[in-house]
Write a protein that holds these residues in place. Structure first.
Motif, PDB file in Angstrom:
ATOM      1  N   ASN A 184     -14.367  45.159  47.378  1.00 26.73           N
ATOM      2  CA  ASN A 184     -15.138  43.717  47.636  1.00 26.73           C
ATOM      3  C   ASN A 184     -16.240  43.609  48.178  1.00 26.73           C
ATOM      4  O   ASN A 184     -17.164  44.390  49.114  1.00 26.73           O
ATOM      5  N   ALA A 185     -17.396  43.660  47.370  1.00 30.42           N
ATOM      6  CA  ALA A 185     -18.697  43.650  47.759  1.00 30.42           C
ATOM      7  C   ALA A 185     -19.411  42.201  48.636  1.00 30.42           C
ATOM      8  O   ALA A 185     -20.147  42.798  50.004  1.00 30.42           O
ATOM      9  N   ARG A 186     -18.485  41.532  49.184  1.00 29.50           N
ATOM     10  CA  ARG A 186     -18.670  40.000  50.070  1.00 29.50           C
ATOM     11  C   ARG A 186     -18.059  40.882  51.295  1.00 29.50           C
ATOM     12  O   ARG A 186     -16.897  41.547  51.601  1.00 29.50           O
ATOM     13  N   THR A 187     -18.735  40.686  52.550  1.00 29.48           N
ATOM     14  CA  THR A 187     -18.862  41.435  53.921  1.00 29.48           C
ATOM     15  C   THR A 187     -18.190  40.424  54.572  1.00 29.48           C
ATOM     16  O   THR A 187     -18.150  39.219  54.385  1.00 29.48           O
ATOM     17  N   VAL A 188     -19.048  40.938  55.970  1.00 33.84           N
ATOM     18  CA  VAL A 188     -18.729  40.057  57.094  1.00 33.84           C
ATOM     19  C   VAL A 188     -19.964  38.403  56.867  1.00 33.84           C
ATOM     20  O   VAL A 188     -20.957  38.974  56.944  1.00 33.84           O
ATOM     21  N   THR A 189     -19.612  37.764  57.231  1.00 34.21           N
ATOM     22  CA  THR A 189     -20.828  36.636  56.688  1.00 34.21           C
ATOM     23  C   THR A 189     -21.373  36.259  58.720  1.00 34.21           C
ATOM     24  O   THR A 189     -20.879  36.995  59.008  1.00 34.21           O
ATOM     25  N   GLU A 190     -22.043  35.372  58.803  1.00 29.30           N
ATOM     26  CA  GLU A 190     -22.838  35.129  60.044  1.00 29.30           C
ATOM     27  C   GLU A 190     -22.178  34.457  60.633  1.00 29.30           C
ATOM     28  O   GLU A 190     -21.518  35.079  61.672  1.00 29.30           O
ATOM     29  N   LEU A 191     -20.576  33.072  60.229  1.00 31.72           N
ATOM     30  CA  LEU A 191     -19.945  32.270  60.457  1.00 31.72           C
ATOM     31  C   LEU A 191     -18.864  33.481  61.070  1.00 31.72           C
ATOM     32  O   LEU A 191     -17.890  33.235  61.756  1.00 31.72           O
ATOM     33  N   GLY A 192     -18.487  34.313  59.681  1.00 31.25           N
ATOM     34  CA  GLY A 192     -16.996  35.561  60.229  1.00 31.25           C
ATOM     35  C   GLY A 192     -17.474  35.620  61.506  1.00 31.25           C
ATOM     36  O   GLY A 192     -16.739  36.486  62.516  1.00 31.25           O
ATOM     37  N   GLU A 193     -19.195  36.309  61.865  1.00 32.40           N
ATOM     38  CA  GLU A 193     -19.223  37.525  63.222  1.00 32.40           C
ATOM     39  C   GLU A 193     -18.822  36.544  63.519  1.00 32.40           C
ATOM     40  O   GLU A 193     -18.414  36.950  65.106  1.00 32.40           O
ATOM     41  N   TYR A 194     -19.647  35.232  63.872  1.00 28.68           N
ATOM     42  CA  TYR A 194     -19.155  34.542  65.020  1.00 28.68           C
ATOM     43  C   TYR A 194     -17.852  33.733  65.109  1.00 28.68           C
ATOM     44  O   TYR A 194     -17.562  34.673  66.647  1.00 28.68           O
ATOM     45  N   ALA A 195     -17.105  33.840  64.536  1.00 32.87           N
ATOM     46  CA  ALA A 195     -15.270  33.715  64.828  1.00 32.87           C
ATOM     47  C   ALA A 195     -15.066  34.832  65.441  1.00 32.87           C
ATOM     48  O   ALA A 195     -14.261  35.174  66.124  1.00 32.87           O
ATOM     49  N   LEU A 196     -15.460  36.255  64.595  1.00 37.58           N
ATOM     50  CA  LEU A 196     -14.682  37.668  65.152  1.00 37.58           C
ATOM     51  C   LEU A 196     -14.828  37.997  66.458  1.00 37.58           C
ATOM     52  O   LEU A 196     -14.021  38.545  67.648  1.00 37.58           O
ATOM     53  N   ASN A 197     -15.631  37.312  67.244  1.00 33.04           N
ATOM     54  CA  ASN A 197     -16.617  37.316  68.602  1.00 33.04           C
ATOM     55  C   ASN A 197     -16.157  36.330  69.742  1.00 33.04           C
ATOM     56  O   ASN A 197     -15.706  36.648  70.556  1.00 33.04           O
ATOM     57  N   ALA A 198     -15.339  35.708  68.539  1.00 37.21           N
ATOM     58  CA  ALA A 198     -14.473  34.070  69.595  1.00 37.21           C
ATOM     59  C   ALA A 198     -12.978  34.629  69.697  1.00 37.21           C
ATOM     60  O   ALA A 198     -12.861  34.112  70.599  1.00 37.21           O
ATOM     61  N   MET A 199     -12.827  34.972  68.893  1.00 36.12           N
ATOM     62  CA  MET A 199     -10.812  35.576  68.811  1.00 36.12           C
ATOM     63  C   MET A 199     -11.218  36.636  70.165  1.00 36.12           C
ATOM     64  O   MET A 199     -10.594  37.230  70.933  1.00 36.12           O
ATOM     65  N   MET A 200     -12.388  37.875  70.198  1.00 34.62           N
ATOM     66  CA  MET A 200     -12.557  38.884  71.030  1.00 34.62           C
ATOM     67  C   MET A 200     -12.140  38.318  72.513  1.00 34.62           C
ATOM     68  O   MET A 200     -12.131  38.544  73.528  1.00 34.62           O
ATOM     69  N   ASP A 201     -13.641  37.321  72.136  1.00 36.47           N
ATOM     70  CA  ASP A 201     -13.666  36.278  73.837  1.00 36.47           C
ATOM     71  C   ASP A 201     -12.633  36.132  74.311  1.00 36.47           C
ATOM     72  O   ASP A 201     -12.171  35.727  75.491  1.00 36.47           O
ATOM     73  N   ARG A 202     -11.163  35.206  73.562  1.00 36.71           N
ATOM     74  CA  ARG A 202      -9.994  34.615  73.759  1.00 36.71           C
ATOM     75  C   ARG A 202      -9.067  36.071  73.714  1.00 36.71           C
ATOM     76  O   ARG A 202      -7.465  35.854  74.557  1.00 36.71           O
ATOM     77  N   GLY A 203      -9.617  37.787  73.928  1.00 37.10           N
ATOM     78  CA  GLY A 203      -8.802  38.345  73.972  1.00 37.10           C
ATOM     79  C   GLY A 203      -7.513  38.430  73.048  1.00 37.10           C
ATOM     80  O   GLY A 203      -6.104  39.232  73.158  1.00 37.10           O
ATOM     81  N   MET A 204      -7.685  37.855  71.844  1.00 37.06           N
ATOM     82  CA  MET A 204      -6.789  37.895  70.653  1.00 37.06           C
ATOM     83  C   MET A 204      -6.244  39.546  70.180  1.00 37.06           C
ATOM     84  O   MET A 204      -6.929  40.032  70.307  1.00 37.06           O
ATOM     85  N   VAL A 205      -5.285  39.511  70.188  1.00 39.75           N
ATOM     86  CA  VAL A 205      -5.317  40.927  69.340  1.00 39.75           C
ATOM     87  C   VAL A 205      -5.410  40.483  67.883  1.00 39.75           C
ATOM     88  O   VAL A 205      -5.332  39.588  66.833  1.00 39.75           O
ATOM     89  N   MET A 206      -6.275  41.442  67.691  1.00 40.90           N
ATOM     90  CA  MET A 206      -7.627  41.666  66.446  1.00 40.90           C
ATOM     91  C   MET A 206      -6.750  42.594  65.322  1.00 40.90           C
ATOM     92  O   MET A 206      -6.913  43.424  65.639  1.00 40.90           O
TER      93      MET A 206
END
Length: 306
Positions: A184-206
């Motif tokens: 897939n040529a589509r990768t992590v978007t700017e919004l995606g990076e925000y969401a990933l960091n938000a999940m990590m800030d919570r301590g989610m199992v990623m």
């Protein structure tokens, strides 16, 4: 949504089992929301249940691709925050950022042609593909990246799937992909990076599974930039691809990898791969552990006989 209904149903299951064993808190089925709770329940000889969500377009973050490659996201940062809070309050602690079709957060891992048709139906666009990056092909992979994409439609136009595609495109003309494995040529978007960091800030199992192959590199970059490095999980065979270099990075960051609905024999084979990735990551001082990723559902099925 149906996912939220299913999550709430898990609490009904807990209540039902409790009722069979003498009342609230008495049953063997315990939903846990922290490592400490999980350890306590396990030490009691009970089943510690971690609620997770594996669904396309987590946080309702779909997107529509208009003619001319104009992307219209269906969510923003405030919606990510609100939906994440809703899931957290429900006790969800395990999330897949990506699953089966592209979203406003980024690209899905390519592993099945039928998903390309679903991607069209949901986003208005087939996958945009590119050559997969080089990787150590002489080393064991969790799953080889990419797919030789062949988009074929059933029937002659009278079946529901073809009719749906005709309704979107007005034609049965399909994208032409090279006769070689594509990612897939589509990768992590700017919004995606925000969401990933938000999940990590919570301590989610990623969970890194189902992300586009090249997105997995970006997700690992984000995880490794945190202090300490954030552990990532690959829980059922890394759909979209996971190669030895990525596997070593996951293990080095404290994460875990386990296979998809394998038999006992294949578990032994996977254990040998795990030993190789651990050596590649320079891990020698921690016990070797391997989970069991059933993924048992209406689509996933179960392992066959040994």
């Amino acid at each position: 949504s149906i996912v939220i209904k299913q999550i709430k149903y898990m609490y009904e299951v807990q209540d039902y089992i409790d009722a069979q064993f003498g009342g609230p808190g008495k049953g063997w089925y315990r939903i846990v929301t922290s490592p400490q709770q999980a350890r306590e329940v396990i030490n009691q000889g009970k089943l510690a249940v971690v609620l997770g969500m594996e669904a396309a377009q987590v946080f309702d973050c779909g997107m529509t691709m208009l003619a001319g490659n104009i992307e219209v996201p269906n969510c923003d940062e405030s919606q990510v925050d609100a939906k994440l809070q809703e899931l957290w309050d429900l006790g969800v602690r395990h999330l897949y950022a990506y699953h089966d079709i592209d979203s406003a957060l980024g690209g899905t891992g390519i592993f099945s042609d039928i998903m390309n048709v679903l991607n069209l139906l949901d986003t208005g666009s087939f996958w945009k593909a590119t050559d997969c990056r080089d990787y150590p092909e002489d080393e064991p992979t969790v799953r080889d990246p990419g797919l030789k994409i062949v988009t074929s439609l059933p029937g002659t136009g009278s079946d529901p799937l073809t009719s749906a595609v005709l309704g979107i495109t007005g034609t049965l003309s399909l994208p032409i992909y090279p006769d070689r494995v594509q990612c897939n040529a589509r990768t992590v978007t700017e919004l995606g990076e925000y969401a990933l960091n938000a999940m990590m800030d919570r301590g989610m199992v990623m969970d890194i599974d189902h992300a586009a192959y090249h997105s997995k590199d970006i997700m690992l970059d984000i995880a490794e930039q945190r202090t300490p490095a954030y552990p990532m999980v690959s829980s059922h065979d890394a759909h979209g691809g996971l190669t030895s270099d990525q596997a070593a990075r996951i293990l080095k960051g404290g994460g875990v990898i386990y296979p998809y609905k394998d038999t006992g024999v294949k578990h032994v084979e996977f254990m040998e791969k795990l030993k190789f990735w651990r050596q590649k990551a320079g891990i020698t001082d921690t016990p070797l552990a391997l989970g069991f990723g059933v993924d048992g559902n209406g689509f996933g099925g179960h392992a066959g006989p040994r």
